[in-house]
Design an enzyme around this catalytic site. Structure first.
Site, PDB file in Angstrom:
ATOM      1  N   GLN A   1     -10.250  -2.544   2.362  1.00  0.00           N
ATOM      2  CA  GLN A   1      -9.727  -3.260   3.524  1.00  0.00           C
ATOM      3  C   GLN A   1      -9.621  -2.383   4.770  1.00  0.00           C
ATOM      4  O   GLN A   1      -9.148  -2.827   5.813  1.00  0.00           O
ATOM      5  CB  GLN A   1      -8.391  -3.922   3.207  1.00  0.00           C
ATOM      6  CG  GLN A   1      -7.195  -2.988   3.100  1.00  0.00           C
ATOM      7  CD  GLN A   1      -5.946  -3.747   2.691  1.00  0.00           C
ATOM      8  OE1 GLN A   1      -5.833  -4.255   1.578  1.00  0.00           O
ATOM      9  NE2 GLN A   1      -4.988  -3.847   3.611  1.00  0.00           N
TER      10      GLN A   1
ATOM     11  N   SER B   1       4.143   1.025   8.318  1.00  0.00           N
ATOM     12  CA  SER B   1       3.879   2.375   7.791  1.00  0.00           C
ATOM     13  C   SER B   1       3.149   3.232   8.816  1.00  0.00           C
ATOM     14  O   SER B   1       3.131   4.461   8.708  1.00  0.00           O
ATOM     15  CB  SER B   1       3.042   2.280   6.515  1.00  0.00           C
ATOM     16  OG  SER B   1       3.613   1.362   5.630  1.00  0.00           O
TER      17      SER B   1
ATOM     18  N   HIS C   1       9.348  -3.518   3.401  1.00  0.00           N
ATOM     19  CA  HIS C   1       8.924  -3.673   2.006  1.00  0.00           C
ATOM     20  C   HIS C   1      10.156  -3.869   1.103  1.00  0.00           C
ATOM     21  O   HIS C   1      10.138  -4.687   0.191  1.00  0.00           O
ATOM     22  CB  HIS C   1       8.196  -2.417   1.515  1.00  0.00           C
ATOM     23  CG  HIS C   1       6.936  -2.087   2.262  1.00  0.00           C
ATOM     24  ND1 HIS C   1       6.795  -0.935   3.002  1.00  0.00           N
ATOM     25  CD2 HIS C   1       5.752  -2.736   2.369  1.00  0.00           C
ATOM     26  CE1 HIS C   1       5.585  -0.887   3.525  1.00  0.00           C
ATOM     27  NE2 HIS C   1       4.932  -1.964   3.165  1.00  0.00           N
TER      28      HIS C   1
ATOM     29  N   MET D   1       0.842  -1.200   0.000  1.00  0.00           N
ATOM     30  CA  MET D   1       0.000   0.000   0.000  1.00  0.00           C
ATOM     31  C   MET D   1       0.881   1.255   0.000  1.00  0.00           C
ATOM     32  O   MET D   1       0.423   2.342   0.367  1.00  0.00           O
ATOM     33  CB  MET D   1      -0.944  -0.009   1.211  1.00  0.00           C
ATOM     34  CG  MET D   1      -1.953  -1.153   1.117  1.00  0.00           C
ATOM     35  SD  MET D   1      -3.441  -0.878   2.059  1.00  0.00           S
ATOM     36  CE  MET D   1      -2.776  -0.715   3.701  1.00  0.00           C
ATOM     37  N   GLY D   2       2.139   1.083  -0.383  1.00  0.00           N
ATOM     38  CA  GLY D   2       3.044   2.224  -0.457  1.00  0.00           C
ATOM     39  C   GLY D   2       3.585   2.612   0.902  1.00  0.00           C
ATOM     40  O   GLY D   2       3.588   1.799   1.832  1.00  0.00           O
TER      41      GLY D   2
ATOM     42  N   GLY E   1       4.802 -10.371   3.600  1.00  0.00           N
ATOM     43  CA  GLY E   1       5.536 -10.363   4.860  1.00  0.00           C
ATOM     44  C   GLY E   1       4.867 -11.253   5.906  1.00  0.00           C
ATOM     45  O   GLY E   1       3.641 -11.293   5.991  1.00  0.00           O
TER      46      GLY E   1
ATOM     47  N   GLN F   1      -2.988 -12.639   7.387  1.00  0.00           N
ATOM     48  CA  GLN F   1      -3.133 -12.243   5.974  1.00  0.00           C
ATOM     49  C   GLN F   1      -2.337 -13.192   5.070  1.00  0.00           C
ATOM     50  O   GLN F   1      -2.830 -13.622   4.018  1.00  0.00           O
ATOM     51  CB  GLN F   1      -2.630 -10.807   5.795  1.00  0.00           C
ATOM     52  CG  GLN F   1      -2.435 -10.399   4.349  1.00  0.00           C
ATOM     53  CD  GLN F   1      -2.002  -8.943   4.220  1.00  0.00           C
ATOM     54  OE1 GLN F   1      -2.814  -8.043   4.374  1.00  0.00           O
ATOM     55  NE2 GLN F   1      -0.724  -8.715   3.950  1.00  0.00           N
TER      56      GLN F   1
END
Ligand code: AMP
Length: 280
Positions: free
Chosen positions: A58, A187, A34, A27-28, A148, A154
């Site tokens: 989400q 993040s 990442h 998602m940046g 990850g 997830q």
């Protein structure tokens, strides 16, 4: 390296006859975690596509979606240095041509709906994750997708999705990248107020406390105590089967934690008990 908006442009950017790509969905707001996924992907051979898409479906909290950091320009530079061949930053209409709500989420497996972990505290979250990953896999046709271990539930969901709907796709999980003091990179860590930041180390400490116990109930109690000692609001501190995310533990297990510090949700997990070579 190119930044593209459509899946068609990925093919154009890579040229005809390119083998199926390695996909790193994000998602940046890229951080060293990442970048590890990207660097690892680069070692596999085929071109590496990093998707950057803040997936509205989400987010169960609109305020969380609003404040989610967006930094495509910096992300593209960082991803390029880590070895990405293409950044795929689609608009919402490319992923959800009929809108997020009209896109069916598909049937979620028990491991996403029954454990009482993320499924309990973020209702609707896994429906959105399932939808976006399914679409990204359909659009990019990767041979491998790299995720990850930090988001363990997830990772299990995506592995299940690939096995059910994308049988030629291999999912690879990568270990969590951490700050020097053990906090898992995220993040959202930037939202922890500076004076509160030292208390965030309660999360890795809670994991170590759980790993030091041989009984799952004692391990959960030890983790919870470590979090509460620093004033974190515990959502869950659970020892579960690593595959089903339920009890009883059938083969290997994980300790999984979600706790809030100053309104920031901190998420982490690790093998349980500690692997023999890991300092406790
Ligand atoms: P996100 O952008 O947060 O959706 O994460 C994109 C991918 O990066 C997911 O597969 C995450 O599990 C993974 N990831 C996030 N944080 C870390 C970390 N600290 N170490 C390794 N992977 C991570």
């Amino acid at each position: 390296m190119r930044v593209v908006r459509t899946a068609e442009d990925i093919i154009t950017a890579l040229g005809p006859g390119t083998p199926p790509v390695i996909l790193v969905p994000t998602m940046g707001a890229l951080h060293a975690g990442h970048l590890d996924l990207i660097r690892f992907s680069k070692t596999l051979g085929p071109p590496v596509v990093v998707s950057v898409f803040v997936n509205p479906s989400q987010f169960n909290d609109p305020a969380d979606l609003d404040r989610y950091p967006r930094s495509l320009h910096t992300d593209a530079t960082a991803a390029q240095f880590a070895g990405a061949d293409v950044i795929y930053a689609p608009p919402v209409e490319e992923i959800y041509p009929n809108g997020p709500e009209a896109t069916p989420e598909g049937e979620l497996p028990d491991l996403a709906t029954k454990p009482g972990l993320e499924d309990r505290f973020r209702p609707g979250h896994f429906g959105g994750v399932h939808r976006v990953c399914d679409r990204l896999f359909e659009l990019c046709h990767p041979s491998v997708a790299v995720f990850g271990e930090k988001d363990w539930q997830q990772l299990r969901l995506v592995t299940h999705l690939a096995a059910e709907k994308h049988p030629d796709l291999k999912i690879i999980g990568r270990p969590t990248t951490r700050e020097a003091d053990g906090l898992a990179l995220s993040s959202r860590n930037r939202f922890v107020p500076v004076p509160d930041r030292p208390r965030a180390t309660a999360v890795p400490r809670a994991i170590r406390a759980a790993q030091a116990e041989q009984d799952p109930d004692a391990a959960e109690a030890a983790a919870r105590a470590a979090l509460e000692a620093e004033g974190l609001a515990v959502e869950y501190a659970a020892v579960r089967d690593a595959q089903t995310l339920l009890r009883p533990i059938e083969t290997d297990a994980r300790v999984l934690i979600a706790a809030r510090l100053s309104d920031v949700r901190l998420l982490d997990n690790a093998p349980w008990p500690a692997p023999d070579n890991q300092p406790r």
